[in-house]
Write an enzyme that holds these catalytic residues in place. Structure first.
Site, PDB file in Angstrom:
ATOM      1  N   ASN A  64       0.875  -1.183   0.000  1.00 35.29           N
ATOM      2  CA  ASN A  64       0.000   0.000   0.000  1.00 35.29           C
ATOM      3  C   ASN A  64       0.905   1.223   0.000  1.00 35.29           C
ATOM      4  O   ASN A  64       1.505   1.553   1.014  1.00 35.29           O
ATOM      5  CB  ASN A  64      -0.888  -0.019   1.251  1.00 35.29           C
ATOM      6  CG  ASN A  64      -1.678   1.271   1.397  1.00 35.29           C
ATOM      7  OD1 ASN A  64      -1.815   2.037   0.451  1.00 35.29           O
ATOM      8  ND2 ASN A  64      -2.182   1.529   2.600  1.00 35.29           N
ATOM      9  N   TRP A  65       0.960   1.878  -1.132  1.00 33.93           N
ATOM     10  CA  TRP A  65       1.901   3.001  -1.257  1.00 33.93           C
ATOM     11  C   TRP A  65       1.364   4.312  -0.687  1.00 33.93           C
ATOM     12  O   TRP A  65       2.061   5.322  -0.707  1.00 33.93           O
ATOM     13  CB  TRP A  65       2.281   3.194  -2.725  1.00 33.93           C
ATOM     14  CG  TRP A  65       3.194   2.129  -3.258  1.00 33.93           C
ATOM     15  CD1 TRP A  65       3.645   1.024  -2.599  1.00 33.93           C
ATOM     16  CD2 TRP A  65       3.775   2.063  -4.570  1.00 33.93           C
ATOM     17  NE1 TRP A  65       4.468   0.282  -3.415  1.00 33.93           N
ATOM     18  CE2 TRP A  65       4.566   0.892  -4.630  1.00 33.93           C
ATOM     19  CE3 TRP A  65       3.706   2.874  -5.707  1.00 33.93           C
ATOM     20  CZ2 TRP A  65       5.274   0.526  -5.775  1.00 33.93           C
ATOM     21  CZ3 TRP A  65       4.401   2.507  -6.839  1.00 33.93           C
ATOM     22  CH2 TRP A  65       5.181   1.349  -6.872  1.00 33.93           C
ATOM     23  N   LYS A  66       0.119   4.317  -0.283  1.00 37.27           N
ATOM     24  CA  LYS A  66      -0.491   5.539   0.266  1.00 37.27           C
ATOM     25  C   LYS A  66      -0.263   6.710  -0.699  1.00 37.27           C
ATOM     26  O   LYS A  66      -0.300   6.507  -1.910  1.00 37.27           O
ATOM     27  CB  LYS A  66       0.082   5.842   1.656  1.00 37.27           C
ATOM     28  CG  LYS A  66       0.081   4.607   2.560  1.00 37.27           C
ATOM     29  CD  LYS A  66       0.378   4.935   3.986  1.00 37.27           C
ATOM     30  CE  LYS A  66       0.551   3.645   4.756  1.00 37.27           C
ATOM     31  NZ  LYS A  66       0.216   3.765   6.149  1.00 37.27           N
ATOM     32  N   HIS A  92      -9.522   1.284   4.780  1.00 41.10           N
ATOM     33  CA  HIS A  92      -8.236   1.469   5.464  1.00 41.10           C
ATOM     34  C   HIS A  92      -8.429   2.422   6.636  1.00 41.10           C
ATOM     35  O   HIS A  92      -9.226   3.362   6.565  1.00 41.10           O
ATOM     36  CB  HIS A  92      -7.198   2.022   4.470  1.00 41.10           C
ATOM     37  CG  HIS A  92      -5.811   2.008   5.018  1.00 41.10           C
ATOM     38  ND1 HIS A  92      -5.343   2.980   5.877  1.00 41.10           N
ATOM     39  CD2 HIS A  92      -4.806   1.122   4.866  1.00 41.10           C
ATOM     40  CE1 HIS A  92      -4.092   2.686   6.206  1.00 41.10           C
ATOM     41  NE2 HIS A  92      -3.734   1.564   5.609  1.00 41.10           N
ATOM     42  N   GLU A 119      -6.766   4.838   7.656  1.00 37.73           N
ATOM     43  CA  GLU A 119      -6.553   6.266   7.345  1.00 37.73           C
ATOM     44  C   GLU A 119      -7.792   6.856   6.674  1.00 37.73           C
ATOM     45  O   GLU A 119      -8.110   8.035   6.871  1.00 37.73           O
ATOM     46  CB  GLU A 119      -5.284   6.434   6.485  1.00 37.73           C
ATOM     47  CG  GLU A 119      -4.034   6.234   7.347  1.00 37.73           C
ATOM     48  CD  GLU A 119      -2.830   5.665   6.632  1.00 37.73           C
ATOM     49  OE1 GLU A 119      -2.785   5.684   5.391  1.00 37.73           O
ATOM     50  OE2 GLU A 119      -1.907   5.179   7.331  1.00 37.73           O
ATOM     51  N   GLU A 128      -5.472  -5.063  10.520  1.00 41.39           N
ATOM     52  CA  GLU A 128      -4.481  -4.010  10.710  1.00 41.39           C
ATOM     53  C   GLU A 128      -4.788  -3.252  12.000  1.00 41.39           C
ATOM     54  O   GLU A 128      -5.590  -2.298  11.974  1.00 41.39           O
ATOM     55  CB  GLU A 128      -4.523  -3.028   9.543  1.00 41.39           C
ATOM     56  CG  GLU A 128      -4.215  -3.621   8.200  1.00 41.39           C
ATOM     57  CD  GLU A 128      -3.627  -2.578   7.251  1.00 41.39           C
ATOM     58  OE1 GLU A 128      -2.500  -2.765   6.810  1.00 41.39           O
ATOM     59  OE2 GLU A 128      -4.300  -1.561   7.011  1.00 41.39           O
ATOM     60  N   GLY A 184       2.154   2.317  10.678  1.00 40.13           N
ATOM     61  CA  GLY A 184       3.080   3.435  10.540  1.00 40.13           C
ATOM     62  C   GLY A 184       3.762   3.844  11.831  1.00 40.13           C
ATOM     63  O   GLY A 184       4.386   4.908  11.897  1.00 40.13           O
ATOM     64  N   SER A 224       3.306  -2.067  10.421  1.00 38.29           N
ATOM     65  CA  SER A 224       4.755  -2.046  10.678  1.00 38.29           C
ATOM     66  C   SER A 224       5.456  -3.359  10.322  1.00 38.29           C
ATOM     67  O   SER A 224       6.372  -3.780  11.030  1.00 38.29           O
ATOM     68  CB  SER A 224       5.035  -1.630  12.124  1.00 38.29           C
ATOM     69  OG  SER A 224       4.572  -0.308  12.343  1.00 38.29           O
ATOM     70  N   GLY A 243       2.835  -1.143   4.241  1.00 40.00           N
ATOM     71  CA  GLY A 243       2.862   0.285   3.909  1.00 40.00           C
ATOM     72  C   GLY A 243       4.286   0.741   3.652  1.00 40.00           C
ATOM     73  O   GLY A 243       4.870   0.475   2.598  1.00 40.00           O
ATOM     74  N   GLY A 244       4.866   1.395   4.638  1.00 41.41           N
ATOM     75  CA  GLY A 244       6.189   2.016   4.500  1.00 41.41           C
ATOM     76  C   GLY A 244       7.247   1.133   3.858  1.00 41.41           C
ATOM     77  O   GLY A 244       7.989   1.569   2.961  1.00 41.41           O
TER      78      GLY A 244
HETATM   79  C1  PEP Z   1      -0.816   0.211   5.857  1.00 43.00           C
HETATM   80  O1  PEP Z   1      -0.845   1.381   5.515  1.00 43.00           O
HETATM   81  O2  PEP Z   1      -1.716  -0.557   5.488  1.00 43.00           O
HETATM   82  C2  PEP Z   1       0.297  -0.257   6.700  1.00 43.00           C
HETATM   83  C3  PEP Z   1       0.245  -1.460   7.204  1.00 43.00           C
HETATM   84  O3  PEP Z   1       1.308   0.640   6.901  1.00 43.00           O
HETATM   85  P1  PEP Z   1       2.733   0.332   7.609  1.00 43.00           P
HETATM   86  O4  PEP Z   1       3.240  -0.952   7.033  1.00 43.00           O
HETATM   87  O5  PEP Z   1       3.580   1.511   7.216  1.00 43.00           O
HETATM   88  O6  PEP Z   1       2.484   0.226   9.059  1.00 43.00           O
END
Ligand code: PEP
Length: 249
Positions: free
Chosen positions: A9-11, A95, A97, A165, A171, A211, A232-233
């Site tokens: 997930n590149w956001k 999600h 966010e 999640e 994040g 994470s 994500g990151g």
């Molecule tokens: C996400 O945005 O779905 C996510 C899991 O982010 P991160 O891996 O950065 O915690």
């Protein structure tokens, strides 16, 4: 046997040019991959370029959201048909966010899932509790409610993927422990069995997000009910994303 899925997930990261550069570096790593299904979910503006680069590979394309109407005066929104014509297979729905910053509710999640399924796209439904809810030991109750409402009046969830999640892990650099994640994934699988049936429960992929890093992915992925991850990151760099994919073995 459930084939694991690792989705990035590149956001709101990466321009079309940066997407092209990422894929140039990433594709050679994964050309012989048969272990996991891989997906990337870039911003809308990068879908076209990403599709051009991955269309002859096994990598799937996903979007990060969609609107529940087919078309109309909905400034700023994107329809399922637009996503399908851009080469998408997956759509992330609900999600945290979106829930926190953009008024996503369990009701809009339900409308989006129905529309996504009827357009032959595959939802990745995100659920998870906040830190406050976990501190009050409400995680199961919250996730149960999110899933029941998301699937309300839906009889066939097709290939839908659920991403557990925990909001406190997204994040933050603090991942759920493998035991905490497994407990929730097992709970979700039992819930799916009671909402649908055993066959659906055994088939559905439940992936973990929050994470994930090359250092913690292997232990988390080794849990019985964890079928991959939403990253994500760490999906923004070809090498760290690839290391996480390799951890599925
Ligand atoms: C996400 O945005 O779905 C996510 C899991 O982010 P991160 O891996 O950065 O915690």
């Amino acid at each position: 046997m459930r084939k694991p899925l690792v989705a990035g997930n590149w956001k709101m990261y990466k321009t079309p040019k940066e997407t092209e550069e990422f894929l140039k570096a990433f594709l050679p790593f994964v050309q012989n991959n048969e272990i996991a299904e891989i997906a990337i979910c870039p911003p809308y503006t990068s879908l076209y370029i990403a599709h051009q680069q991955i269309k002859d590979t096994s990598i799937k394309l996903g979007a990060q959201d969609v609107h529940w109407e087919d078309e109309g005066a909905f400034t700023g929104k994107i329809s399922c048909k637009m996503l399908r014509d851009s080469g998408c297979h997956y759509v992330i729905i609900g999600h945290s966010e979106q829930r926190t910053y953009f008024y996503e509710t369990d009701e809009t999640v339900n409308k989006k899932i129905k529309k996504v399924l009827s357009n032959h796209l595959v939802p990745i439904l995100c659920v998870g509790e906040t830190l406050e809810q976990r501190n009050q030991n409400q995680q199961k109750e919250i996730v149960k409610m999110q899933i029941e409402k998301a699937f309300q009046t839906i009889k066939d969830i097709g290939e839908t993927v659920i991403a557990y999640e925990p909001v406190w892990a997204i994040g933050t650099g603090i991942n759920a422990t493998p035991e905490q994640a497994q407990e929730m994934h097992n709970f979700i699988r039992s819930l799916i069995q009671s909402l649908f049936n055993q066959e659906v429960a055994e088939k559905i992929r439940i992936i973990y997000g929050g994470s994930l890093k090359p250092e913690n992915a292997k232990e988390i992925f080794s849990q019985k009910d964890i079928d991959g991850g939403l990253v994500g990151g760490a999906s923004l760099k070809p090498d760290s994303f690839y290391k996480i994919i390799q951890s599925v073995i």
